[in-house]
Design a protein around this motif. Structure first.
Motif, PDB file in Angstrom:
ATOM      1  N   HIS A   1      -4.342   6.781  31.319  1.00 55.91           N
ATOM      2  CA  HIS A   1      -5.683   7.504  31.626  1.00 55.91           C
ATOM      3  C   HIS A   1      -6.941   6.562  30.990  1.00 55.91           C
ATOM      4  O   HIS A   1      -6.902   5.844  29.833  1.00 55.91           O
ATOM      5  N   ILE A   2      -7.914   6.857  31.596  1.00 62.94           N
ATOM      6  CA  ILE A   2      -9.280   5.876  31.323  1.00 62.94           C
ATOM      7  C   ILE A   2     -10.239   6.796  30.224  1.00 62.94           C
ATOM      8  O   ILE A   2     -10.614   8.047  30.656  1.00 62.94           O
ATOM      9  N   VAL A   3     -10.488   6.455  29.091  1.00 63.39           N
ATOM     10  CA  VAL A   3     -10.991   7.177  28.077  1.00 63.39           C
ATOM     11  C   VAL A   3     -12.559   6.558  27.726  1.00 63.39           C
ATOM     12  O   VAL A   3     -13.220   6.922  27.088  1.00 63.39           O
ATOM     13  N   ARG A   4     -12.633   5.462  28.580  1.00 64.15           N
ATOM     14  CA  ARG A   4     -13.899   4.559  28.235  1.00 64.15           C
ATOM     15  C   ARG A   4     -15.184   5.437  28.474  1.00 64.15           C
ATOM     16  O   ARG A   4     -16.109   5.543  27.429  1.00 64.15           O
ATOM     17  N   ASP A   5     -15.229   6.088  29.519  1.00 61.91           N
ATOM     18  CA  ASP A   5     -16.644   7.075  29.715  1.00 61.91           C
ATOM     19  C   ASP A   5     -16.689   8.038  28.759  1.00 61.91           C
ATOM     20  O   ASP A   5     -17.829   8.227  28.482  1.00 61.91           O
ATOM     21  N   THR A   6     -15.588   8.741  28.279  1.00 64.16           N
ATOM     22  CA  THR A   6     -15.669   9.836  27.456  1.00 64.16           C
ATOM     23  C   THR A   6     -16.304   9.520  26.005  1.00 64.16           C
ATOM     24  O   THR A   6     -17.113  10.119  25.273  1.00 64.16           O
ATOM     25  N   LEU A   7     -15.849   8.234  25.711  1.00 62.79           N
ATOM     26  CA  LEU A   7     -16.410   7.458  24.436  1.00 62.79           C
ATOM     27  C   LEU A   7     -17.800   7.332  24.621  1.00 62.79           C
ATOM     28  O   LEU A   7     -18.623   7.562  23.598  1.00 62.79           O
ATOM     29  N   HIS A   8     -18.342   6.532  25.654  1.00 61.43           N
ATOM     30  CA  HIS A   8     -19.764   6.189  25.749  1.00 61.43           C
ATOM     31  C   HIS A   8     -20.423   7.534  26.240  1.00 61.43           C
ATOM     32  O   HIS A   8     -21.659   7.775  25.374  1.00 61.43           O
ATOM     33  N   ALA A   9     -19.937   8.693  26.638  1.00 61.35           N
ATOM     34  CA  ALA A   9     -20.695  10.079  26.751  1.00 61.35           C
ATOM     35  C   ALA A   9     -21.110  10.382  25.298  1.00 61.35           C
ATOM     36  O   ALA A   9     -22.074  10.741  25.008  1.00 61.35           O
ATOM     37  N   ALA A  10     -20.091  10.647  24.395  1.00 58.37           N
ATOM     38  CA  ALA A  10     -19.986  10.922  22.828  1.00 58.37           C
ATOM     39  C   ALA A  10     -21.082  10.314  22.431  1.00 58.37           C
ATOM     40  O   ALA A  10     -21.943  10.916  21.477  1.00 58.37           O
ATOM     41  N   SER A  11     -21.083   8.929  22.761  1.00 60.66           N
ATOM     42  CA  SER A  11     -22.194   8.187  21.748  1.00 60.66           C
ATOM     43  C   SER A  11     -23.778   8.381  22.260  1.00 60.66           C
ATOM     44  O   SER A  11     -24.677   8.526  21.497  1.00 60.66           O
ATOM     45  N   ASP A  12     -23.694   8.460  23.701  1.00 59.06           N
ATOM     46  CA  ASP A  12     -25.195   8.778  24.290  1.00 59.06           C
ATOM     47  C   ASP A  12     -25.291  10.204  23.633  1.00 59.06           C
ATOM     48  O   ASP A  12     -26.750  10.456  23.213  1.00 59.06           O
ATOM     49  N   ILE A  13     -24.669  11.160  23.699  1.00 60.89           N
ATOM     50  CA  ILE A  13     -25.092  12.420  23.102  1.00 60.89           C
ATOM     51  C   ILE A  13     -25.391  12.350  21.773  1.00 60.89           C
ATOM     52  O   ILE A  13     -26.532  12.967  21.190  1.00 60.89           O
ATOM     53  N   ALA A  14     -24.716  11.942  20.892  1.00 65.20           N
ATOM     54  CA  ALA A  14     -25.030  11.209  19.380  1.00 65.20           C
ATOM     55  C   ALA A  14     -26.481  10.674  19.335  1.00 65.20           C
ATOM     56  O   ALA A  14     -27.058  11.225  18.501  1.00 65.20           O
ATOM     57  N   ALA A  15     -26.584   9.858  20.265  1.00 67.68           N
ATOM     58  CA  ALA A  15     -28.080   9.128  20.092  1.00 67.68           C
ATOM     59  C   ALA A  15     -29.103  10.267  20.505  1.00 67.68           C
ATOM     60  O   ALA A  15     -30.234  10.262  19.729  1.00 67.68           O
ATOM     61  N   SER A  16     -28.912  10.924  21.192  1.00 71.91           N
ATOM     62  CA  SER A  16     -29.910  12.020  21.728  1.00 71.91           C
ATOM     63  C   SER A  16     -30.040  12.784  20.586  1.00 71.91           C
ATOM     64  O   SER A  16     -31.308  13.486  20.240  1.00 71.91           O
ATOM     65  N   ALA A  17     -29.148  13.295  19.851  1.00 70.64           N
ATOM     66  CA  ALA A  17     -29.239  14.130  18.573  1.00 70.64           C
ATOM     67  C   ALA A  17     -30.305  13.670  17.633  1.00 70.64           C
ATOM     68  O   ALA A  17     -30.778  14.474  16.785  1.00 70.64           O
ATOM     69  N   THR A  18     -30.457  12.340  17.567  1.00 68.91           N
ATOM     70  CA  THR A  18     -31.029  11.822  16.619  1.00 68.91           C
ATOM     71  C   THR A  18     -32.478  11.069  16.734  1.00 68.91           C
ATOM     72  O   THR A  18     -33.229  10.493  16.150  1.00 68.91           O
ATOM     73  N   ASP A  19     -32.698  11.232  18.194  1.00 67.18           N
ATOM     74  CA  ASP A  19     -33.864  10.448  18.944  1.00 67.18           C
ATOM     75  C   ASP A  19     -34.964  11.479  18.820  1.00 67.18           C
ATOM     76  O   ASP A  19     -35.014  12.751  19.003  1.00 67.18           O
ATOM     77  N   PRO A  20     -36.207  11.138  18.110  1.00 65.31           N
ATOM     78  CA  PRO A  20     -37.456  12.092  17.624  1.00 65.31           C
ATOM     79  C   PRO A  20     -37.941  12.562  19.005  1.00 65.31           C
ATOM     80  O   PRO A  20     -38.998  13.376  18.899  1.00 65.31           O
ATOM     81  N   ALA A  21     -37.468  11.796  20.056  1.00 64.88           N
ATOM     82  CA  ALA A  21     -38.308  12.246  21.484  1.00 64.88           C
ATOM     83  C   ALA A  21     -37.475  13.084  22.242  1.00 64.88           C
ATOM     84  O   ALA A  21     -38.074  13.716  23.209  1.00 64.88           O
ATOM     85  N   ILE A  22     -36.358  13.639  21.579  1.00 66.60           N
ATOM     86  CA  ILE A  22     -35.494  14.466  22.431  1.00 66.60           C
ATOM     87  C   ILE A  22     -35.312  15.627  21.086  1.00 66.60           C
ATOM     88  O   ILE A  22     -34.506  15.304  20.185  1.00 66.60           O
ATOM     89  N   ARG A  23     -35.820  16.764  21.590  1.00 66.97           N
ATOM     90  CA  ARG A  23     -35.529  17.762  20.275  1.00 66.97           C
ATOM     91  C   ARG A  23     -35.162  19.090  21.077  1.00 66.97           C
ATOM     92  O   ARG A  23     -35.998  19.458  22.001  1.00 66.97           O
ATOM     93  N   ILE A  24     -33.984  19.719  20.704  1.00 68.86           N
ATOM     94  CA  ILE A  24     -33.526  21.180  21.056  1.00 68.86           C
ATOM     95  C   ILE A  24     -34.043  22.000  19.994  1.00 68.86           C
ATOM     96  O   ILE A  24     -33.497  21.801  18.711  1.00 68.86           O
ATOM     97  N   LYS A  25     -34.906  22.725  20.115  1.00 69.64           N
ATOM     98  CA  LYS A  25     -35.207  23.691  18.848  1.00 69.64           C
ATOM     99  C   LYS A  25     -35.243  25.082  19.561  1.00 69.64           C
ATOM    100  O   LYS A  25     -35.817  25.672  20.895  1.00 69.64           O
TER     101      LYS A  25
END
Length: 356
Positions: free
Chosen positions: A238-262
């Motif tokens: 099975h193809i897992v590349r996309d799930t790995l990229h998605a996790a990285s993108d989500i992790a990047a958003s969590a530490t991006d000061p321009a993106i904040r969930i409060k």
């Protein structure tokens, strides 16, 4: 190095048990006003389910069925010194299925998920062989037990990928579920090896793909990876590349000061409160990145988000536990967990069997 890795491995397993137990009381409240009326504005510890709720009969600090199954997996891995599918299936046949009746409100924890009910029906009522009982459930039950496989084989990605895929296929036959489960396991393994849940978390697993270490196809080349005959390959590649990229993108958003969930618990509103993996995994990845060094904040924001908070906290608890190690988990969570000493002993045994 081995000591640090084992510390992170123990943190991952204990983090999963703690996250699961924290969700026993406030599980499946989709009306947050009702959740707050019952438990106050902020849940900060183990709680007892209210009468009539899903896990009524358990007390604060106990695990429900996901924890029960994770312990079955943990004992199997420890006693067999690795993944032995026949042993795991025998444990489910002997120790879990006799406690079920095919109905939702039954079994350990007083609730049985759809994928396990489906497996029980085909295995017990219809007497089918294990290779013919997997169903189409899109929930995270398999990830919640195979995270122990990811810990055991954190330094052996070939064995990790096949064991997780094969075990997932026992109860959930969707190719997407297999891909997502392997992706989660790869990320957890990287954290145990010392990586951080950030925008670069995909890099090591992609190297494994490029080197044909994982038994899955890189999406760009379609070149099949070699079989690993020491593990049965029932699950196809099975193809897992996309799930790995998605996790990285989500992790990047969590530490991006321009993106904040409060506040951070509202991540459950952004990605969704229901049970399917496409709601659960993004929220767990986000919390594991935002609170990479703060176990308490990660699991409590997972719990206070409502809905299927138990799986969210279990998956996030493993990811953050792997980053902070056992020593980074607050003692009150360890002390308050039912049978904590016994589970910790099993966890230590698993960690001691890991390869360097």
């Amino acid at each position: 190095m081995a000591g640090a890795q084992q510390e992170r491995a123990m943190g991952a397993i204990m983090g999963a048990f703690i996250g699961e137990a924290l969700g026993v009381g406030p599980h499946w409240y989709y009306d947050l006003k009702e959740l707050h009326r019952t438990y106050g504005d902020w849940i900060d510890d183990y709680t007892t389910p209210e009468p009539g709720r899903f896990h009524h009969g358990l007390t604060a600090g106990q695990n429900s069925q996901a924890g029960f199954i994770l312990e079955l997996m943990l004992r199997s891995l420890v006693e067999c010194n690795g993944y032995d599918e026949a042993d795991f299936c025998q444990r489910v046949d002997n120790d879990l299925f006799p406690l079920l009746d095919g109905k939702p409100r039954s079994g350990p924890g007083h609730y049985t998920s759809e994928s396990i009910r489906h497996a029980w029906k085909r295995r017990v009522a219809e007497k089918r062989p294990w290779h013919d009982i997997g169903g189409a459930a899109d929930t995270t039950e398999a990830m919640e037990r195979t995270l122990a496989i990811a810990v055991r084989y954190a330094a052996e990605p070939a064995r990790l990928s096949q064991a997780i895929a094969n075990n997932t296929a026992l109860t959930q036959s969707s190719e997407t579920m297999l891909s997502m489960g392997v992706g989660y396991g790869c990320i957890l393994a990287c954290l145990i090896q010392g990586d951080t849940m950030d925008a670069q978390i995909y890099q090591q697993p992609l190297k494994w793909l490029a080197e044909n270490t994982l038994a899955f196809e890189p999406v760009t080349t379609r070149q099949p990876a070699p079989d690993h005959p020491e593990l049965p390959l029932r699950a196809q590649r099975h193809i897992v590349r996309d799930t790995l990229h998605a996790a990285s993108d989500i992790a990047a958003s969590a530490t991006d000061p321009a993106i904040r969930i409060k506040p951070a618990w509202k991540v459950s509103h952004l990605y969704g409160m229901p049970c399917a993996f496409y709601h659960q995994l993004p929220a767990a990845y986000y919390l594991a990145a935002r609170f990479s060094d703060d176990f308490e904040s990660a699991v409590l924001h997972a719990i206070n988000g409502g809905g299927q908070n138990q799986s969210r906290a279990m998956l996030a608890g493993a990811l953050v536990g792997a980053q902070v190690g056992l020593a980074g988990i607050p003692e009150r969570f360890l002390d308050g967990l039912d049978r904590s000493a016994e589970i910790r002993k099993l966890t230590h045994s698993l960690a001691s069997q890991m390869s360097d």
